[in-house]
Design a protein around this motif. Structure first.
Motif, short mmCIF file in Angstrom:
data_model
loop_
_atom_site.label_atom_id
_atom_site.label_comp_id
_atom_site.label_asym_id
_atom_site.label_seq_id
_atom_site.Cartn_x
_atom_site.Cartn_y
_atom_site.Cartn_z
N PHE A 106 0.99 -1.36 0.05
CA PHE A 106 -0.11 -0.39 0.00
C PHE A 106 0.97 1.03 0.00
CE2 PHE A 106 -2.01 -3.17 2.10
CZ PHE A 106 -3.72 -3.18 1.61
N PRO A 107 0.51 1.96 -1.04
CA PRO A 107 1.66 3.56 -1.14
C PRO A 107 1.42 3.89 0.02
CG PRO A 107 0.37 2.93 -2.68
CD PRO A 107 -0.29 2.11 -2.30
N GLY A 108 2.21 4.33 0.44
CA GLY A 108 2.49 5.11 2.05
C GLY A 108 2.58 4.49 3.75
N ASP A 168 8.72 0.47 0.42
CA ASP A 168 8.09 1.67 0.29
C ASP A 168 7.75 1.87 -1.04
OD1 ASP A 168 8.17 3.69 2.49
OD2 ASP A 168 9.78 2.77 2.54
N CYS A 169 6.48 1.99 -1.20
CA CYS A 169 6.09 2.58 -2.72
C CYS A 169 5.01 3.87 -3.12
CB CYS A 169 5.12 1.53 -3.31
SG CYS A 169 3.30 1.06 -2.63
N LEU A 215 3.51 1.41 -10.34
CA LEU A 215 4.07 1.30 -9.12
C LEU A 215 5.50 1.82 -9.07
CD1 LEU A 215 2.65 -1.24 -6.89
CD2 LEU A 215 1.48 0.67 -6.13
N GLY A 216 6.15 3.37 -7.67
CA GLY A 216 7.24 2.93 -7.70
C GLY A 216 7.70 2.84 -6.68
N PHE A 217 8.69 2.65 -6.57
CA PHE A 217 9.72 2.17 -5.30
C PHE A 217 10.83 1.98 -4.54
CE2 PHE A 217 7.43 -1.56 -7.37
CZ PHE A 217 7.23 -2.42 -6.01
#
Length: 429
Positions: free
Chosen positions: A305-307, A318-319, A331-333
């Motif tokens: 989950f982002p954040g 983290d994404c 998504l970015g990571f």
């Protein structure tokens, strides 16, 4: 992209083969007919100069090298971006509809003209003409009979192709097992972050962007490329050493190897530890459950989950949601371990002007400020494209101290911005 060969089978029939998978191309009075698909087929067709008018969609089958439907998304992207012809897709109603349905979930979405909102285009039917054979497709003197287990093609009454007679002597799985015996296993623990670039290209050129991240005893594969056993072995990695798979989004150039991974899980009875966002996972499940009915037992889904940081032993992930053109999200990571951090942009349209409109803090340079190394997608040709122009990546580099390397692009020997090198291992210690 793995090597491939073009083999004449008869005067009218030629075969493109890669890693035990193949497609057949038949010369007819109504143009070239292609039977089946496979990962990177659009690149192989371009390499050998084929322009097929008709595609026969066989029963959907998979192996540990891939499946015979994956590949068509970039056939369509080639037509849309570089110009092409509207092809007849011929097969049983169920097979043609299944391929059309899966493509509609990915190929049909794009940005609006300002690159702000995601909209659905009518492109699929511009290039994909559904022609179900029930059980015969006729086009003048050309006839294609699609039976349950066979495809027979005749022209002016002469049989040119009987698929059962052209079956290869070895299965793709046999090729995979041979490759795996040639690669040493590696279970050594890493004390520093180690990143190996398996591919740095995109759906149009080279091996699609894909990399392995190691720390401690975790081996994470981001966006598995096609022909997993073969492409990993080229860089000294044994497929079974992978402990986790990350999928950034549902475009074909980022899921090419997923069906092969599912088939490997069927074979080994070891589920894939799949890390992605729930919306991305749900589409993957809908796309591949017909090919692999045991999908739920083949995949151990680890939601991201982002954040919200995800802890994998001593690794933290983290994404963020990127700005890209799929409604399910991309998504970015950031991957942190041993006091170091890797950034992985994923596909995103990084643009200062656009971000003043959409106003998303996670797309500002500060998101990568703590990273020691960033792999960032890059486009050298078109500032208005759907990917990040290199001038924007250059500005990002000026804003953060960690090194940025471009990927998701054809390799340029004299690129104006430093690029990730395929096959190279990067160490953060």
């Amino acid at each position: 992209m793995t090597s491939n060969c073009l083999t004449p089978l008869t005067r009218e029939v030629k075969r493109i083969e890669s890693c035990g998978m193949y497609v057949d191309l038949i010369k007819t009075s109504r143009g070239t007919v292609r039977v089946g698909s496979m990962p990177d087929i659009s690149k192989f067709l371009s390499l050998h100069g084929f322009k097929e008018e008709i595609v026969v969609v066989p029963k959907w089958e998979g192996s540990m090298a891939g499946d015979n439907h994956t590949g068509e998304e970039f056939v369509l992207w080639q037509a849309q971006v570089r110009g092409g012809i509207r092809k007849h897709y011929v097969g049983s109603p169920a097979n043609v509809e299944q391929m059309h349905h899966n493509l509609d979930k990915t190929f049909s979405f794009f940005f609006d003209s300002n690159r702000i909102s995601i909209i659905k285009k009518r492109w699929l039917n511009n290039w994909f003409s559904r022609q179900p054979a029930a059980p015969v497709y006729e086009n003048g003197p050309l006839k294609i009979v699609v039976a349950k287990d066979n495809i027979i093609l005749s022209d002016h009454g002469k049989t040119l192709y009987d698929r059962l007679e052209f079956k290869p002597s070895q299965s793709p799985d046999t090729h995979v097992e041979a490759v795996l015996t040639s690669v040493a296993r590696d279970s050594a623990s890493r004390q520093g972050l180690e990143i190996k670039a398996v591919g740095t290209g995109n759906g149009f050129a080279g091996t699609v962007s894909s990399c392995i991240v190691r720390f401690d005893r975790q081996v994470i594969w981001i966006d598995p490329c096609g022909y997993p056993a073969h492409n990993l072995a080229r860089h000294g990695v044994h497929w079974d050493d992978i402990t986790h798979v990350i999928i950034t989004h549902n475009h074909e150039d980022h899921t090419q190897g997923f069906s092969a991974c599912l088939k490997r899980a069927e074979h080994t009875k070891i589920p894939i530890n799949l890390i992605t966002a729930p919306r991305i996972f749900e589409l993957l499940k809908k796309q591949f459950i017909l090919l692999c009915p045991g999908f739920n037992r083949l995949v151990n889904f680890i939601p991201l989950f982002p954040g919200t940081p995800l802890q994998l032993g001593s690794i933290q992930l983290d994404c963020r949601w990127n700005h890209h053109f799929l409604p399910y999200g991309t998504l970015g990571f950031r991957i942190s371990a041993g006091g170091k951090m890797l950034g992985f942009s994923g596909d995103t349209k990084l643009d200062e002007t656009i971000n003043t409109i959409i106003n998303r803090d996670e797309l500002l340079p500060q998101w990568f400020a703590s990273c020691d190394l960033v792999f960032h997608e890059i486009d050298f040709d078109n500032p208005g494209s759907v990917h990040t122009h290199w001038k924007q990546v250059e500005k990002l580099q000026q804003s953060i101290s960690g090194q940025i390397l471009g990927y998701h692009t054809p390799f340029l020997a004299n690129a104006p911005f430093p690029l990730v090198q395929e096959g190279k291992t990067y160490y953060l210690e």
